[in-house]
Write an enzyme that holds these catalytic residues in place. Structure first.
Site, PDB file in Angstrom:
ATOM      1  NE  ARG A  65      -3.616  -1.790   2.210  1.00  9.96           N
ATOM      2  CZ  ARG A  65      -3.447  -2.562   3.270  1.00  9.96           C
ATOM      3  NH1 ARG A  65      -2.932  -2.070   4.376  1.00  9.96           N
ATOM      4  NH2 ARG A  65      -3.801  -3.824   3.230  1.00  9.96           N
ATOM      5  CD  GLN A 108      27.419  -1.715  -6.507  1.00  7.31           C
ATOM      6  OE1 GLN A 108      27.328  -1.614  -5.291  1.00  7.31           O
ATOM      7  NE2 GLN A 108      28.391  -1.159  -7.192  1.00  7.31           N
ATOM      8  CG  ASP A 111      19.594   2.892 -13.831  1.00  9.77           C
ATOM      9  OD1 ASP A 111      19.902   1.906 -14.541  1.00  9.77           O
ATOM     10  OD2 ASP A 111      20.429   3.720 -13.416  1.00  9.77           O
ATOM     11  CG  HIS A 126      21.900  -3.673  -5.204  1.00  7.99           C
ATOM     12  ND1 HIS A 126      22.720  -2.595  -5.026  1.00  7.99           N
ATOM     13  CD2 HIS A 126      22.442  -4.676  -4.470  1.00  7.99           C
ATOM     14  CE1 HIS A 126      23.728  -2.935  -4.218  1.00  7.99           C
ATOM     15  NE2 HIS A 126      23.579  -4.180  -3.871  1.00  7.99           N
ATOM     16  CB  CYS A 134       8.202 -15.154  -6.347  1.00  9.06           C
ATOM     17  SG  CYS A 134       7.688 -16.338  -5.084  1.00  9.06           S
ATOM     18  CB  SER A 197      31.388   4.594  -3.200  1.00  5.34           C
ATOM     19  OG  SER A 197      30.220   3.898  -2.836  1.00  5.34           O
ATOM     20  CG  ASN A 221      34.560   6.950  -8.793  1.00  7.04           C
ATOM     21  OD1 ASN A 221      34.409   8.148  -8.595  1.00  7.04           O
ATOM     22  ND2 ASN A 221      33.841   6.023  -8.193  1.00  7.04           N
ATOM     23  CD  GLU A 223      33.803  12.310  -5.365  1.00  7.98           C
ATOM     24  OE1 GLU A 223      33.938  11.970  -4.175  1.00  7.98           O
ATOM     25  OE2 GLU A 223      32.757  12.785  -5.829  1.00  7.98           O
ATOM     26  CB  ALA A 239      31.208   6.436 -16.337  1.00  7.49           C
TER      27      ALA A 239
HETATM   28  P1  NAD Z   1      27.333   5.186  -4.663  1.00 11.92           P
HETATM   29  O1  NAD Z   1      26.210   6.135  -4.779  1.00 11.92           O
HETATM   30  O2  NAD Z   1      27.721   4.650  -3.351  1.00 11.92           O
HETATM   31  O3  NAD Z   1      28.653   5.794  -5.285  1.00 11.92           O
HETATM   32  C1  NAD Z   1      28.627   6.486  -6.469  1.00 11.92           C
HETATM   33  C2  NAD Z   1      30.042   6.607  -6.995  1.00 11.92           C
HETATM   34  O4  NAD Z   1      29.972   7.141  -8.312  1.00 11.92           O
HETATM   35  C3  NAD Z   1      30.948   7.549  -6.181  1.00 11.92           C
HETATM   36  O5  NAD Z   1      32.161   6.888  -5.914  1.00 11.92           O
HETATM   37  C4  NAD Z   1      31.162   8.741  -7.120  1.00 11.92           C
HETATM   38  O6  NAD Z   1      32.455   9.295  -6.990  1.00 11.92           O
HETATM   39  C5  NAD Z   1      31.002   8.097  -8.476  1.00 11.92           C
HETATM   40  N1  NAD Z   1      30.596   8.984  -9.562  1.00 11.92           N
HETATM   41  C6  NAD Z   1      29.858  10.114  -9.508  1.00 11.92           C
HETATM   42  N2  NAD Z   1      29.689  10.628 -10.735  1.00 11.92           N
HETATM   43  C7  NAD Z   1      30.317   9.795 -11.597  1.00 11.92           C
HETATM   44  C8  NAD Z   1      30.492   9.784 -13.009  1.00 11.92           C
HETATM   45  N3  NAD Z   1      29.962  10.723 -13.798  1.00 11.92           N
HETATM   46  N4  NAD Z   1      31.207   8.771 -13.549  1.00 11.92           N
HETATM   47  C9  NAD Z   1      31.758   7.800 -12.779  1.00 11.92           C
HETATM   48  N5  NAD Z   1      31.616   7.766 -11.443  1.00 11.92           N
HETATM   49  C10 NAD Z   1      30.909   8.755 -10.854  1.00 11.92           C
HETATM   50  O7  NAD Z   1      26.915   4.060  -5.626  1.00 11.92           O
HETATM   51  P2  NAD Z   1      27.042   2.574  -5.395  1.00 11.92           P
HETATM   52  O8  NAD Z   1      28.420   2.231  -4.956  1.00 11.92           O
HETATM   53  O9  NAD Z   1      26.512   2.010  -6.626  1.00 11.92           O
HETATM   54  O10 NAD Z   1      26.080   2.158  -4.156  1.00 11.92           O
HETATM   55  C11 NAD Z   1      24.804   2.702  -3.881  1.00 11.92           C
HETATM   56  C12 NAD Z   1      23.635   1.729  -4.083  1.00 11.92           C
HETATM   57  O11 NAD Z   1      22.428   2.449  -4.205  1.00 11.92           O
HETATM   58  C13 NAD Z   1      23.735   0.999  -5.363  1.00 11.92           C
HETATM   59  O12 NAD Z   1      24.188  -0.246  -5.072  1.00 11.92           O
HETATM   60  C14 NAD Z   1      22.334   0.961  -5.946  1.00 11.92           C
HETATM   61  O13 NAD Z   1      21.684  -0.216  -5.585  1.00 11.92           O
HETATM   62  C15 NAD Z   1      21.619   2.070  -5.327  1.00 11.92           C
HETATM   63  N6  NAD Z   1      21.449   3.207  -6.269  1.00 11.92           N
HETATM   64  C16 NAD Z   1      21.041   2.976  -7.565  1.00 11.92           C
HETATM   65  C17 NAD Z   1      20.929   4.032  -8.465  1.00 11.92           C
HETATM   66  C18 NAD Z   1      20.525   3.752  -9.888  1.00 11.92           C
HETATM   67  O14 NAD Z   1      19.897   2.737 -10.157  1.00 11.92           O
HETATM   68  N7  NAD Z   1      20.894   4.602 -10.853  1.00 11.92           N
HETATM   69  C19 NAD Z   1      21.209   5.335  -8.050  1.00 11.92           C
HETATM   70  C20 NAD Z   1      21.606   5.543  -6.696  1.00 11.92           C
HETATM   71  C21 NAD Z   1      21.722   4.452  -5.836  1.00 11.92           C
END
Ligand code: NAD
Length: 253
Positions: A65, A108, A111, A126, A134, A197, A221, A223, A239
């Site tokens: 809900r 991960q 989207d 994820h 299910c 990250s 990355n 950073e 990227a």
């Molecule tokens: P994170 O958010 O922990 O880390 C993001 C990383 O991307 C950082 O290290 C940052 O420096 C880097 N970054 C930022 N801009 C960038 C660019 N233009 N090119 C390359 N790198 C760049 O992400 P995570 O480690 O994937 O973990 C967070 C979790 O949250 C994910 O596992 C996911 O499940 C979920 N999530 C998903 C989405 C999505 O589906 N797009 C978005 C946010 C979070």
């Protein structure tokens, strides 16, 4: 960055089975905010404390809900995902796969942008925002085909509970996806981490595991991350810039 790109291209040429671990950073240039990193959701709003999985287990009907209300009111994060299109980084990853240079993507991200860009060999560790799963037998189905007239919806295969495929905080990673990730990681002779990250487990283990088995590690990355110390090549660029440049270098004979 130039020389790192050339080193990366040389490693890709030499590899037989390259595997990439992708994080939210790849989709940042599609307008979807990351959680971590500068300007990420956590920096702006703090880390979430809610345990989504516990809520689901306690009362699945109520969870559905709330999920439906949340969807129809449209959170800024889900709106950003629904509006997003693949960026040059996603397309370059699909190109690498079609060129025979990238064997598998472990993402991960939830989207669906890899599929939209044309990547086929993808494991979504994820889950996927547009699917349900299910929790008993693991069967997945497209969300839009599931009737939400009676909550909670259940699996036509085994009668188990359906939940959104996205893996919530506290929820175990689906076994099929996890096993595929380990299979791919152990098969890799080159490992790339892109826009992650590398602090969310178990995904953060895959590059370490691959490296321990002798696969060189490439990090893309802007950073530094927890993996930078053990990376063999570091491309400090977005990227959406680095990946198309890598494709270009690989196309030069
Ligand atoms: P994170 O958010 O922990 O880390 C993001 C990383 O991307 C950082 O290290 C940052 O420096 C880097 N970054 C930022 N801009 C960038 C660019 N233009 N090119 C390359 N790198 C760049 O992400 P995570 O480690 O994937 O973990 C967070 C979790 O949250 C994910 O596992 C996911 O499940 C979920 N999530 C998903 C989405 C999505 O589906 N797009 C978005 C946010 C979070």
């Amino acid at each position: 960055v130039e020389s790192a790109l050339r080193q990366a291209a040389a490693l890709v040429r030499r590899s037989q089975y390259a595997v990439a671990l992708v994080g939210a950073g790849l989709s940042a240039e599609s307008g979807i905010p990351t959680y971590r990193g500068s300007g990420g959701v956590y920096e702006r709003f703090g880390e979430p404390t809610i345990d989504g999985w516990e809520l689901f287990v306690a009362d699945p009907a109520e969870w559905w809900r709330q999920a439906i209300v949340h969807e129809t009111s449209g959170s800024p994060f889900s709106q950003a995902i629904d509006r997003a299109a693949p960026n040059p980084g996603h397309y370059a990853m699909a190109d690498l796969e079609h060129m025979g240079r990238l064997a598998h993507v472990i993402t991960q991200n939830i989207d669906n942008l890899h599929a939209m860009a044309g990547s086929r060999r993808v494991t979504e560790i994820h889950g996927n925002r547009y699917k349900v799963r299910c929790i008993e037998c693991g069967a997945r189905e497209r969300l839009e085909t599931v009737s939400l007239d009676r909550l909670p919806p259940s699996c036509p295969v085994c009668g188990g509970l359906y939940k959104n495929d996205v893996v919530m905080f506290g929820e175990p990673i689906p076994r099929d996806a996890l096993e595929e990730c380990y299979r791919q990681t152990l098969a890799a002779d080159l490992f790339l981490t892109i826009g992650t990250s590398a602090v969310v487990y178990p995904a953060a283990d895959f590059p370490v595991l691959a490296k321990r088995r002798g696969a060189p590690l490439i990090e893309i990355n802007p950073e530094a991350t927890a993996l930078s110390e053990i990376a063999d090549v570091i491309i400090r660029a977005p990227a959406g810039v680095a990946l198309p440049a890598l494709v270009d270098l690989l196309l030069v004979p």
